[in-house]
Enzyme design. Structure first.
Site, PDB file in Angstrom:
ATOM      1  N   GLU A  63     -11.212   4.280   5.121  1.00 36.31           N
ATOM      2  CA  GLU A  63     -10.671   5.190   6.134  1.00 36.31           C
ATOM      3  C   GLU A  63     -11.664   5.337   7.287  1.00 36.31           C
ATOM      4  OE1 GLU A  63      -7.713   6.367   6.528  1.00 36.31           O
ATOM      5  OE2 GLU A  63      -6.800   6.141   4.556  1.00 36.31           O
TER       6      GLU A  63
ATOM      7  N   TRP B  26      -4.642   1.269  10.760  1.00 31.36           N
ATOM      8  CA  TRP B  26      -4.786   1.036   9.322  1.00 31.36           C
ATOM      9  C   TRP B  26      -4.373  -0.396   8.988  1.00 31.36           C
ATOM     10  CZ3 TRP B  26      -7.658   2.579   5.701  1.00 31.36           C
ATOM     11  CH2 TRP B  26      -7.338   2.361   4.360  1.00 31.36           C
TER      12      TRP B  26
ATOM     13  N   TYR C 289       0.839  -1.203   0.000  1.00 29.91           N
ATOM     14  CA  TYR C 289       0.000   0.000   0.000  1.00 29.91           C
ATOM     15  C   TYR C 289       0.880   1.261   0.000  1.00 29.91           C
ATOM     16  CZ  TYR C 289      -3.298   3.539   1.587  1.00 29.91           C
ATOM     17  OH  TYR C 289      -4.044   4.686   1.704  1.00 29.91           O
TER      18      TYR C 289
END
Length: 188
Positions: free
Chosen positions: A42, A50, A20
Protein backbone atom coordinates in the site's frame (compact mmCIF):
# COMPACT_ATOMS: atom_id res chain seq x y z
CA UNK A 1 -30.12 -12.05 -15.90
CA UNK A 2 -28.88 -10.06 -12.92
CA UNK A 3 -26.65 -7.03 -13.25
CA UNK A 4 -23.09 -7.47 -11.95
CA UNK A 5 -22.28 -5.31 -8.94
CA UNK A 6 -20.38 -2.06 -9.50
CA UNK A 7 -18.09 -3.22 -6.70
CA UNK A 8 -15.64 -4.58 -9.25
CA UNK A 9 -15.46 -1.45 -11.41
CA UNK A 10 -12.06 -0.47 -10.01
CA UNK A 11 -10.71 -3.83 -11.16
CA UNK A 12 -11.21 -2.58 -14.74
CA UNK A 13 -11.07 -6.03 -16.35
CA UNK A 14 -7.50 -6.57 -15.13
CA UNK A 15 -7.21 -10.29 -14.21
CA UNK A 16 -4.88 -9.60 -11.25
CA UNK A 17 -7.14 -6.87 -9.89
CA UNK A 18 -10.21 -9.08 -10.32
CA UNK A 19 -8.45 -11.92 -8.48
CA UNK A 20 -7.44 -9.51 -5.72
CA UNK A 21 -10.98 -8.07 -5.44
CA UNK A 22 -12.61 -11.49 -5.39
CA UNK A 23 -10.26 -13.36 -3.04
CA UNK A 24 -8.21 -10.93 -0.92
CA UNK A 25 -9.73 -7.45 -0.69
CA UNK A 26 -11.68 -7.06 2.56
CA UNK A 27 -10.97 -10.66 3.58
CA UNK A 28 -9.86 -10.91 7.19
CA UNK A 29 -6.20 -11.71 7.74
CA UNK A 30 -4.38 -12.15 11.04
CA UNK A 31 -1.11 -13.30 9.45
CA UNK A 32 1.78 -10.98 10.37
CA UNK A 33 3.64 -11.68 7.14
CA UNK A 34 0.63 -10.87 4.97
CA UNK A 35 -0.21 -7.79 7.04
CA UNK A 36 3.38 -6.58 6.61
CA UNK A 37 3.22 -7.24 2.86
CA UNK A 38 0.02 -5.23 2.49
CA UNK A 39 1.39 -2.41 4.64
CA UNK A 40 4.44 -2.19 2.37
CA UNK A 41 2.58 -2.61 -0.93
CA UNK A 42 0.00 0.00 0.00
CA UNK A 43 2.88 2.36 0.77
CA UNK A 44 4.40 1.65 -2.63
CA UNK A 45 1.14 2.80 -4.20
CA UNK A 46 1.44 6.39 -2.93
CA UNK A 47 0.95 8.62 -5.97
CA UNK A 48 0.25 5.62 -8.20
CA UNK A 49 -2.60 3.28 -9.02
CA UNK A 50 -3.15 -0.01 -7.22
CA UNK A 51 -3.14 -1.59 -10.70
CA UNK A 52 0.52 -0.61 -11.05
CA UNK A 53 1.42 -2.21 -7.73
CA UNK A 54 -0.62 -5.40 -8.12
CA UNK A 55 0.98 -5.97 -11.52
CA UNK A 56 4.44 -5.66 -9.92
CA UNK A 57 3.54 -7.68 -6.81
CA UNK A 58 5.34 -10.88 -7.81
CA UNK A 59 8.58 -8.97 -8.29
CA UNK A 60 8.13 -7.27 -4.91
CA UNK A 61 7.56 -10.66 -3.30
CA UNK A 62 10.70 -12.01 -4.97
CA UNK A 63 13.10 -9.21 -4.07
CA UNK A 64 11.74 -8.78 -0.53
CA UNK A 65 11.82 -12.52 0.23
CA UNK A 66 8.04 -12.85 0.32
CA UNK A 67 7.99 -10.00 2.85
CA UNK A 68 9.71 -12.04 5.54
CA UNK A 69 9.94 -9.41 8.28
CA UNK A 70 13.31 -10.54 9.69
CA UNK A 71 14.91 -10.80 6.25
CA UNK A 72 13.56 -7.40 5.21
CA UNK A 73 14.87 -5.81 8.43
CA UNK A 74 18.38 -7.06 7.69
CA UNK A 75 18.63 -5.94 4.05
CA UNK A 76 21.82 -4.01 3.34
CA UNK A 77 22.11 -0.60 1.73
CA UNK A 78 24.04 -2.26 -1.09
CA UNK A 79 21.21 -4.71 -1.78
CA UNK A 80 18.54 -2.03 -1.59
CA UNK A 81 20.51 0.27 -3.91
CA UNK A 82 20.79 -2.58 -6.42
CA UNK A 83 16.98 -2.69 -6.57
CA UNK A 84 17.03 0.75 -8.21
CA UNK A 85 17.92 -1.09 -11.45
CA UNK A 86 14.96 -3.47 -11.23
CA UNK A 87 12.33 -2.38 -13.75
CA UNK A 88 9.83 -4.69 -12.05
CA UNK A 89 9.67 -2.30 -9.08
CA UNK A 90 8.79 1.32 -8.52
CA UNK A 91 12.32 2.71 -8.68
CA UNK A 92 11.93 5.32 -5.99
CA UNK A 93 14.78 5.11 -3.47
CA UNK A 94 12.62 6.22 -0.54
CA UNK A 95 10.03 3.57 -1.34
CA UNK A 96 12.65 0.84 -1.85
CA UNK A 97 14.32 1.65 1.48
CA UNK A 98 10.95 2.00 3.24
CA UNK A 99 10.46 -1.77 3.26
CA UNK A 100 13.56 -2.25 5.43
CA UNK A 101 12.66 0.71 7.63
CA UNK A 102 9.11 -0.60 8.03
CA UNK A 103 10.41 -4.08 8.88
CA UNK A 104 12.65 -2.67 11.60
CA UNK A 105 9.70 -0.71 13.05
CA UNK A 106 7.41 -3.76 12.78
CA UNK A 107 9.93 -5.90 14.68
CA UNK A 108 9.69 -3.41 17.55
CA UNK A 109 5.88 -3.46 17.35
CA UNK A 110 5.97 -7.27 17.55
CA UNK A 111 8.34 -7.14 20.52
CA UNK A 112 6.12 -4.62 22.33
CA UNK A 113 2.70 -6.04 21.40
CA UNK A 114 3.26 -9.74 20.73
CA UNK A 115 2.38 -9.53 17.04
CA UNK A 116 1.75 -7.02 14.29
CA UNK A 117 -1.73 -8.50 14.06
CA UNK A 118 -2.65 -7.73 17.66
CA UNK A 119 -1.34 -4.18 17.36
CA UNK A 120 -3.10 -3.36 14.07
CA UNK A 121 -6.40 -5.03 14.96
CA UNK A 122 -6.51 -3.24 18.33
CA UNK A 123 -7.73 -0.18 16.41
CA UNK A 124 -11.03 -1.98 15.78
CA UNK A 125 -11.00 -4.02 18.99
CA UNK A 126 -10.36 -7.12 16.88
CA UNK A 127 -13.60 -6.72 14.93
CA UNK A 128 -14.20 -6.10 11.25
CA UNK A 129 -15.97 -2.87 10.40
CA UNK A 130 -18.70 -3.77 7.94
CA UNK A 131 -19.68 -1.12 5.44
CA UNK A 132 -23.18 -1.22 4.05
CA UNK A 133 -22.45 0.74 0.89
CA UNK A 134 -24.75 0.56 -2.12
CA UNK A 135 -22.55 2.65 -4.44
CA UNK A 136 -18.78 2.82 -4.77
CA UNK A 137 -18.98 6.59 -4.33
CA UNK A 138 -20.31 6.01 -0.78
CA UNK A 139 -17.13 4.22 0.36
CA UNK A 140 -14.95 6.56 2.42
CA UNK A 141 -11.31 7.16 1.52
CA UNK A 142 -10.31 7.73 5.13
CA UNK A 143 -11.90 7.53 8.56
CA UNK A 144 -11.18 8.63 12.10
CA UNK A 145 -9.60 5.23 12.73
CA UNK A 146 -7.35 5.45 9.65
CA UNK A 147 -6.27 8.95 10.68
CA UNK A 148 -5.36 7.74 14.19
CA UNK A 149 -3.59 4.64 12.86
CA UNK A 150 -1.68 6.79 10.34
CA UNK A 151 -0.51 9.16 13.05
CA UNK A 152 0.55 6.31 15.35
CA UNK A 153 2.32 4.34 12.60
CA UNK A 154 4.28 7.42 11.56
CA UNK A 155 5.39 7.94 15.17
CA UNK A 156 6.61 4.34 15.21
CA UNK A 157 8.72 4.92 12.08
CA UNK A 158 6.48 3.40 9.40
CA UNK A 159 6.74 5.19 6.04
CA UNK A 160 4.10 6.04 3.44
CA UNK A 161 1.11 5.67 5.74
CA UNK A 162 -1.08 8.70 5.29
CA UNK A 163 -4.72 8.29 6.34
CA UNK A 164 -5.93 7.39 2.82
CA UNK A 165 -3.24 4.74 2.37
CA UNK A 166 -3.93 3.48 5.87
CA UNK A 167 -7.63 3.10 5.04
CA UNK A 168 -6.73 1.14 1.89
CA UNK A 169 -4.45 -1.00 4.05
CA UNK A 170 -7.38 -1.64 6.42
CA UNK A 171 -9.43 -2.82 3.44
CA UNK A 172 -6.58 -5.00 2.19
CA UNK A 173 -6.40 -7.03 5.42
CA UNK A 174 -10.14 -7.11 6.05
CA UNK A 175 -10.31 -4.71 8.98
CA UNK A 176 -13.09 -3.14 6.96
CA UNK A 177 -15.40 -4.88 4.53
CA UNK A 178 -16.29 -2.38 1.83
CA UNK A 179 -17.68 -4.77 -0.76
CA UNK A 180 -20.92 -3.22 -1.93
CA UNK A 181 -24.09 -4.76 -0.53
CA UNK A 182 -24.90 -6.39 -3.89
CA UNK A 183 -21.42 -7.77 -4.51
CA UNK A 184 -21.24 -11.54 -4.99
CA UNK A 185 -17.88 -11.53 -3.17
CA UNK A 186 -19.16 -9.86 -0.04
CA UNK A 187 -18.54 -12.34 2.77
CA UNK A 188 -20.92 -10.85 5.36
Amino acid sequence: MTKESDCRLWAANDPLLIEYHDHEWCHISHDDRYIFEMLCLEGQSVGLSWRTIINKRKEYQKVYFNFDIDKCASLTDEYLNSLMDDTGLIRNKNKIFSVRNNAIAVKKIIKDHGSLDSFIWSYTEGKQIIGRWEKASDIPTETEISRKMSKDLKKLGISFVGPVITYSFMQSIGMVNDHLTDCAYRIY
